[in-house]
Design an enzyme around this catalytic site. Structure first.
Site, PDB file in Angstrom:
ATOM      1  N   ALA A  72     -43.309 -47.103  27.819  1.00  0.00           N
ATOM      2  CA  ALA A  72     -44.075 -46.956  27.204  1.00  0.00           C
ATOM      3  C   ALA A  72     -43.672 -46.696  25.353  1.00  0.00           C
ATOM      4  O   ALA A  72     -42.812 -47.347  25.174  1.00  0.00           O
ATOM      5  CB  ALA A  72     -44.606 -45.668  26.775  1.00  0.00           C
ATOM      6  N   GLY A 115     -41.974 -46.923  31.514  1.00  0.00           N
ATOM      7  CA  GLY A 115     -43.099 -47.106  31.745  1.00  0.00           C
ATOM      8  C   GLY A 115     -43.179 -48.362  31.988  1.00  0.00           C
ATOM      9  O   GLY A 115     -44.335 -48.473  32.942  1.00  0.00           O
TER      10      GLY A 115
HETATM   11  N1  CAA Z   1     -41.254 -48.274  22.328  1.00  0.00           N
HETATM   12  C1  CAA Z   1     -41.250 -49.484  20.996  1.00  0.00           C
HETATM   13  N2  CAA Z   1     -41.043 -50.331  20.550  1.00  0.00           N
HETATM   14  C2  CAA Z   1     -40.203 -50.527  22.004  1.00  0.00           C
HETATM   15  C3  CAA Z   1     -39.723 -50.290  23.138  1.00  0.00           C
HETATM   16  C4  CAA Z   1     -40.431 -48.942  23.521  1.00  0.00           C
HETATM   17  N3  CAA Z   1     -40.307 -48.826  24.651  1.00  0.00           N
HETATM   18  N4  CAA Z   1     -38.595 -51.151  23.313  1.00  0.00           N
HETATM   19  C5  CAA Z   1     -38.564 -52.099  22.336  1.00  0.00           C
HETATM   20  N5  CAA Z   1     -39.038 -51.879  21.388  1.00  0.00           N
HETATM   21  C6  CAA Z   1     -39.477 -52.808  20.310  1.00  0.00           C
HETATM   22  C7  CAA Z   1     -37.881 -52.698  19.380  1.00  0.00           C
HETATM   23  O1  CAA Z   1     -38.360 -51.295  18.659  1.00  0.00           O
HETATM   24  C8  CAA Z   1     -37.578 -53.729  18.422  1.00  0.00           C
HETATM   25  O2  CAA Z   1     -39.079 -53.705  17.700  1.00  0.00           O
HETATM   26  P1  CAA Z   1     -38.065 -54.173  15.954  1.00  0.00           P
HETATM   27  O3  CAA Z   1     -37.710 -55.681  16.436  1.00  0.00           O
HETATM   28  O4  CAA Z   1     -39.259 -53.973  15.264  1.00  0.00           O
HETATM   29  O5  CAA Z   1     -36.799 -53.307  16.110  1.00  0.00           O
HETATM   30  C9  CAA Z   1     -38.322 -54.318  19.804  1.00  0.00           C
HETATM   31  O6  CAA Z   1     -38.682 -53.800  20.483  1.00  0.00           O
HETATM   32  C10 CAA Z   1     -36.934 -55.072  19.858  1.00  0.00           C
HETATM   33  O7  CAA Z   1     -36.428 -54.402  20.703  1.00  0.00           O
HETATM   34  P2  CAA Z   1     -34.621 -54.406  20.426  1.00  0.00           P
HETATM   35  O8  CAA Z   1     -34.287 -54.903  18.772  1.00  0.00           O
HETATM   36  O9  CAA Z   1     -34.257 -53.189  20.976  1.00  0.00           O
HETATM   37  O10 CAA Z   1     -34.392 -55.489  21.482  1.00  0.00           O
HETATM   38  P3  CAA Z   1     -33.087 -55.497  22.596  1.00  0.00           P
HETATM   39  O11 CAA Z   1     -32.914 -57.285  23.153  1.00  0.00           O
HETATM   40  O12 CAA Z   1     -31.991 -55.356  21.531  1.00  0.00           O
HETATM   41  O13 CAA Z   1     -32.932 -54.938  23.074  1.00  0.00           O
HETATM   42  C11 CAA Z   1     -34.112 -53.007  25.123  1.00  0.00           C
HETATM   43  C12 CAA Z   1     -33.926 -54.551  24.665  1.00  0.00           C
HETATM   44  C13 CAA Z   1     -33.171 -53.113  25.977  1.00  0.00           C
HETATM   45  C14 CAA Z   1     -35.816 -53.381  25.833  1.00  0.00           C
HETATM   46  C15 CAA Z   1     -34.060 -52.037  23.834  1.00  0.00           C
HETATM   47  O14 CAA Z   1     -35.552 -52.591  23.674  1.00  0.00           O
HETATM   48  C16 CAA Z   1     -35.167 -50.348  24.751  1.00  0.00           C
HETATM   49  O15 CAA Z   1     -34.142 -50.173  25.039  1.00  0.00           O
HETATM   50  N6  CAA Z   1     -35.607 -50.263  24.767  1.00  0.00           N
HETATM   51  C17 CAA Z   1     -36.202 -48.922  24.922  1.00  0.00           C
HETATM   52  C18 CAA Z   1     -36.728 -48.743  26.356  1.00  0.00           C
HETATM   53  C19 CAA Z   1     -36.946 -47.581  26.810  1.00  0.00           C
HETATM   54  O16 CAA Z   1     -36.009 -46.514  26.600  1.00  0.00           O
HETATM   55  N7  CAA Z   1     -37.777 -46.968  27.907  1.00  0.00           N
HETATM   56  C20 CAA Z   1     -38.698 -45.825  27.620  1.00  0.00           C
HETATM   57  C21 CAA Z   1     -39.180 -45.852  27.159  1.00  0.00           C
HETATM   58  S1  CAA Z   1     -40.175 -43.641  27.257  1.00  0.00           S
HETATM   59  C22 CAA Z   1     -41.498 -43.839  28.834  1.00  0.00           C
HETATM   60  O17 CAA Z   1     -42.105 -45.245  29.292  1.00  0.00           O
HETATM   61  C23 CAA Z   1     -41.956 -42.726  29.288  1.00  0.00           C
HETATM   62  C24 CAA Z   1     -42.805 -43.111  30.125  1.00  0.00           C
HETATM   63  O18 CAA Z   1     -42.382 -42.929  31.367  1.00  0.00           O
HETATM   64  C25 CAA Z   1     -44.295 -43.239  30.635  1.00  0.00           C
END
Ligand code: CAA
Length: 264
Positions: A72, A115
């Site tokens: 999400a 998500g």
């Molecule tokens: N929400 C919003 N933006 C996100 C995102 C998310 N879940 N995941 C990645 N992005 C964005 C980053 O902020 C980044 O944007 P910018 O370039 O503007 O900074 C872009 O996508 C690329 O991401 P990274 O620079 O972080 O890429 P990476 O290769 O270094 O890492 C990753 C990749 C490991 C997937 C990392 O992005 C990450 O950990 N993302 C979040 C994962 C997460 O915590 N997901 C759970 C969300 S909460 C949820 O889903 C609740 C539910 O149950 C419904």
């Protein structure tokens, strides 16, 4: 893959028709397909269109090679209160995927986190590329999965492994996911979408009323007692004897020819 009809391109969801198979591709590469409100609005619309289209018999939901979806949208949620989150029906979108009446196949490559993992779990079947990574990292940002992760993972994998994933955020590789039964198959990255579409075509070639009944019975069985599930299944089986496709399917078997199903 062969020819297809492009329905929308410049949006958060690219929607295509490959014959009887609908394909939805999440298209928000700058945020690794984070499942924002606008993206899930478009997905809901595209699913509604495929539901209403009698020519579509199965649907593939895919992301890109790098990310199925990284969860999400954290930037949308971060400032919200509990009451605001509760008043928002966003998470019910995942249930709409899970309750979609036609079979759904997730085509997963790269990140399927939070998500995104829950969206893959809401689909009926999962085809993964060798680079697919599954995980529920919500604990590390102060929450828990909210779109079915604790529920569906514990049913699919059992309590211990589900708890390990949601308590530690440990990621599961494609091969581990295959060995655990989390995905149906793992293929080289360049084939993940084609393979999912191929599987969808196999289902789409089956009589649609029987396909719908098979999905309905299997989903019903997940939530019901053994006795209730067996009765439910039996009634759907009996219902199919009033369909043209049952007559055609059995007649074709007896006559040693391929059946010609009409969806009635
Ligand atoms: N929400 C919003 N933006 C996100 C995102 C998310 N879940 N995941 C990645 N992005 C964005 C980053 O902020 C980044 O944007 P910018 O370039 O503007 O900074 C872009 O996508 C690329 O991401 P990274 O620079 O972080 O890429 P990476 O290769 O270094 O890492 C990753 C990749 C490991 C997937 C990392 O992005 C990450 O950990 N993302 C979040 C994962 C997460 O915590 N997901 C759970 C969300 S909460 C949820 O889903 C609740 C539910 O149950 C419904």
């Amino acid at each position: 893959m062969g020819g297809f009809e492009l329905i929308t391109a410049q949006s958060l969801i690219v929607s295509e028709k490959h014959g009887a198979v609908g394909v939805l591709r999440m298209n928000r590469p700058e945020a690794l397909n984070a499942l924002s409100h606008p993206l899930m609005d478009r997905m809901e619309e595209a699913l509604k269109n495929f539901e209403a289209d009698s020519a579509i018999c199965a649907v593939v939901i895919a992301g890109s090679e790098r990310a199925f979806a990284a969860g999400a949208d954290i930037s949308e949620m971060q400032g919200k209160t509990s009451a605001e989150m509760r008043a928002d029906s966003h998470l019910s979108r995942w249930d709409k995927v899970s309750n979609f009446p036609k079979p759904t196949i997730a085509a997963i490559s790269g990140y399927a986190l939070g998500g995104g993992c829950e969206l893959a779990l809401a689909c009926d079947l999962r085809v993964a590329s060798e680079t697919a990574v599954f995980g529920q990292p919500e604990i590390s940002i102060g929450v828990i999965p909210g779109a079915g992760g604790t529920v569906r993972l514990s049913r699919l994998l059992g309590r211990a492994l589900a708890l390990e994933m949601v308590l530690t955020g440990r990621r599961i590789s494609a091969d581990e996911a295959l060995s655990l039964g989390l995905v149906n198959r793992v293929v080289p990255v360049e084939l993940f979408l084609d393979e999912a579409i191929k599987l969808a075509h196999q289902i789409a070639a089956m009589p649609p009323l029987a396909v719908a009944a098979a999905k309905k019975s299997t989903l019903h069985a997940m939530d019901s007692s053994l006795e209730d599930s067996l009765n439910f299944e039996r009634n759907l089986f009996y219902d199919l004897f009033d369909t043209e496709d049952q007559k055609e399917g059995m007649r074709a078997f007896i006559q040693k020819r391929r059946p010609n199903f009409v969806g009635k």
